[in-house]
Design an enzyme around this catalytic site. Structure first.
Site, mmCIF file in Angstrom:
data_model
loop_
_atom_site.group_PDB
_atom_site.id
_atom_site.type_symbol
_atom_site.label_atom_id
_atom_site.label_comp_id
_atom_site.label_asym_id
_atom_site.label_seq_id
_atom_site.Cartn_x
_atom_site.Cartn_y
_atom_site.Cartn_z
ATOM 1 N N GLU A 149 14.526 -21.833 41.327
ATOM 2 C CA GLU A 149 14.543 -20.431 40.902
ATOM 3 C C GLU A 149 16.007 -20.035 40.919
ATOM 4 O OE1 GLU A 149 15.505 -16.761 41.286
ATOM 5 O OE2 GLU A 149 14.561 -17.005 43.245
ATOM 6 N N CYS A 181 17.938 -11.649 43.621
ATOM 7 C CA CYS A 181 17.883 -12.144 42.243
ATOM 8 C C CYS A 181 16.966 -11.280 41.397
ATOM 9 C CB CYS A 181 17.439 -13.595 42.215
ATOM 10 S SG CYS A 181 15.903 -13.908 43.102
#
Length: 679
Positions: A290, A324
């Site tokens: 990710e 994020c």
């Protein structure tokens, strides 16, 4: 509230006899019963039993005095020092891997159910160590109580959910699953407990032993979490060598770990540049990453502006924007951009955020974890042409860690701030003429992690959900804080590397190993018929439907599958005709028309060259062998995904190659009032 049926104003305009007397009677009852009203926390009270037996762990209820006292004690406790010495040689790394592989043989042999029992005990120990975990996150990572406490809940959820998931997904009729020989988990510093524990628990649930290399800045957080997990594993009678912490600061030793032949899977949460480096080091690696995000929240004139401001601020400045998933952009449609009311509320909300250390319970926004790098410093201090500060960030300390939050106005399409991730407490505002342009701006970045919209217009919601290119899409709520199973987490485009299964979702554990048919194919025609039946059944029952396993009354959390936009079948050396027919047929079940490249017509070098040049993008399903392809794809990580696992008959495995997972979270209430259709 004025529109609620029990409200006096509502009753004054409704056919209610003597509304004042009715209101007086209700008031007198409330006074008489005031001593009987429960003041204890409602968190953790029994909920209706879900179909899969999984419950999310409740956060600590900060409205209760005992919880606040507990949090203060946790913050005041002396944090532990680093206990595990640093690995300094390649031999240290090799020794840890040898221990893990040795212990992993017995761990894999336990089977999913026995492993699940051990993971549940680990979850119990994580819950028992909530205070220690909260304290070390505040001291080492600058996490506030409001940010750290849900992270502990998430770690507990990962352990329990993956335990259940392994039982449900690793036993497919006619298939054999072989867990990875060893998994290396390389987590970030911004979620120093939940993300490390998530990677560890998924691998362990699959039967793979783990070596975890903590981020340099949050080593003690991982040590405390792993210590709790070890207690749970020991309670279950399991060799704790199946999970080892390896502190590695030297880049050469880090490369030695990633490229070790016994490390078959690497779980990375970090930048796309780091993922690309790993892929170039070792193209054949099973890399589950990710990576980055440049996320936007769209606000239209049909929004409730009060709620939109609150959610934009929470999304942009939680943990000082060091997520994020954080909202780096606010895309304001039409009159919202010029609204004095919206702007004044937003500016006031941002200026009112109390900045301080994570160890103070009153802190709303904590520090950045280290002095800003080049990108973040530019985002905090330098404007691009046409931009101006609505709220200018200010450095508040001598160390460069405390910054007040900032808002950049008039961010232009295609500008540096529009397209680059800054990872800190700065929000950019963009103007869009209409919703279509807003979606274009939102989709224009190379990433597709999270995104949101605030609007009360159902048609706008439907249009946005259909077009937005993100893995996690949020409607009329903040765009951070994904919860296990409720909003499985993971992005599209450059925000994800690997097959694309979402963390905290139903397909993640099954990525930590390989699948093959139990029996060799002796009758290709019969095998293809069975594959077709499996595809149709899987599509009808699961992949072709939307799912909301949490079933909340106040929030829809829909998990769905979307067909990929580009899919190429590479027919390589040793490909069998029935396997090629099988993957092409699966594509058509998923509504995808595949491009086919055959080795007999196009050489391996020529095909790899087209991939490296950008002529071919999306997912590439390899049947047989394709030398050089993974190395070529490593140069375009995030744009190209190579899928070269053995072809199996089962629809659950083959169809996933053609699908992107998406989580939609839609608020069903305003100010506590649930919409009638949600009842």
């Amino acid at each position: 509230e004025n529109a609620a049926p029990q409200n006096f104003l509502h009753q004054s305009f409704a056919p209610v006899a003597d509304p004042l007397a009715k209101a007086e009677a209700a008031f007198r009852v409330s006074v008489a019963d005031r001593a009987t009203y429960p003041l204890d926390t409602r968190a953790g009270r029994p909920l209706p039993e879900p179909a899969d037996g999984f419950h999310n762990e409740p956060d600590v209820d900060g409205a209760v005095q005992s919880a606040r006292d507990w949090a203060l004690a946790a913050l005041a406790a002396t944090p532990p020092a680093q206990a595990i010495p640093e690995a300094t040689t390649a031999a240290d790394v090799d020794a840890a891997i040898v221990r893990g592989v040795r212990a992993g043989t017995a761990w894999a042999a336990l089977g999913p159910r026995r492993r699940a029992e051990a993971l549940v005990k680990a979850a119990e120990q994580l819950a028992a160590h909530r205070g220690e975990l909260l304290g070390i996150m505040a001291h080492e990572a600058g996490k506030t109580v409001a940010e750290g406490d849900p992270e502990v809940s998430e770690a507990i959820d990962f352990a329990r959910y993956y335990a259940e998931s392994a039982i449900e997904t690793l036993d497919l009729s006619g298939l054999v699953f072989t867990p990875s020989k060893l998994t290396a988990v390389i987590p970030p510093w911004n979620f120093p407990v939940a993300i490390p524990v998530g990677g560890v628990m998924a691998a362990l649930a699959a039967g793979s032993p783990v070596v975890i290399k903590p981020a340099r800045l949050t080593r003690r957080c991982v040590e405390v979490a792993v210590g709790a997990i070890h207690k749970g594993l020991a309670d279950a009678g399991v060799d704790t060598d199946i999970l080892q912490v390896l502190h590695v600061a030297d880049s050469d030793l880090g490369r030695h770990l990633v490229t070790h032949p016994d490390v078959e899977t690497v779980v990375l949460t970090g930048s796309i540049d780091t993922a690309a480096m790993f892929a170039n080091w070792r193209p054949e690696l099973n890399l589950l990453a990710e990576t980055s995000g440049k996320n936007a929240l769209v606000v239209t004139p049909s929004a409730d502006l009060d709620l939109a401001v609150a959610d934009l601020v929470k999304s942009a400045f939680g943990h000082a924007g060091q997520k994020c998933s954080a909202a780096s952009l606010g895309i304001l449609v039409g009159s919202v951009y010029t609204s004095d009311r919206f702007r004044s509320q937003l500016v006031d909300a941002v200026r009112s955020l109390r900045v301080g250390p994570g160890t103070e319970i009153s802190t709303v926004m904590g520090p950045v974890i280290e002095q800003p790098g080049a990108k973040l410093r530019r985002g905090l201090t330098a404007l691009d042409p046409g931009e101006r500060w609505l709220v200018e960030p200010m450095q508040l300390d001598d160390d460069g860690l405390m910054w007040s939050p900032g808002i950049r106005d008039n961010v232009r399409p295609g500008s540096w701030f529009h397209l680059n991730e800054c990872f800190g407490p700065v929000l950019g505002l963009m103007q869009a003429r209409d919703l279509d342009e807003a979606i274009e701006l939102q989709n224009a970045t190379a990433f597709g992690l999270t995104g949101g919209i605030h609007t009360l217009d159902e048609e706008e919601i439907a249009a946005w959900i259909d077009k937005v290119q993100v893995g996690n899409a949020y409607v009329n709520r903040h765009i951070t804080g994904a919860i296990v199973r409720r909003q499985p987490f993971g992005g599209w485009k450059g925000s994800a590397v690997g097959p694309g299964a979402k963390a905290g979702g139903p397909n993640y554990v099954a990525e930590f190993g390989t699948w093959r048919d139990v029996e060799p194919v002796t009758d290709p025609a019969a095998w293809l018929d069975e594959a077709r039946r499996s595809d149709i059944a899987t599509w009808t029952l699961e992949f072709g439907k939307e799912h909301d396993p949490s079933g909340l009354r106040v929030e829809a959390n829909v998990f769905r599958y979307r067909p990929v936009s580009a899919y190429t079948v590479r027919v390589g050396h040793g490909a069998k005709e029935h396997e090629v027919k099988r993957v092409v047929a699966a594509a058509r079940v998923a509504g995808v028309e595949p491009a086919v490249s055959e080795r007999a017509i196009e050489s391996d070098d020529a095909f790899a060259s087209r991939v490296a040049s950008g002529e071919i993008s999306g997912r590439i399903r390899v049947v047989g062998e394709a030398p050089g392809l993974r190395a070529a794809a490593a140069t375009r990580l995030g744009e190209v995904t190579v899928l070269d696992a053995p072809v199996t008959y089962h629809g659950r495995r083959e169809l996933l190659n053609l699908l992107r997972e998406q989580a939609l979270s839609i608020t069903k209430h305003r100010f506590g009032h649930v919409k009638e259709d949600a009842a």
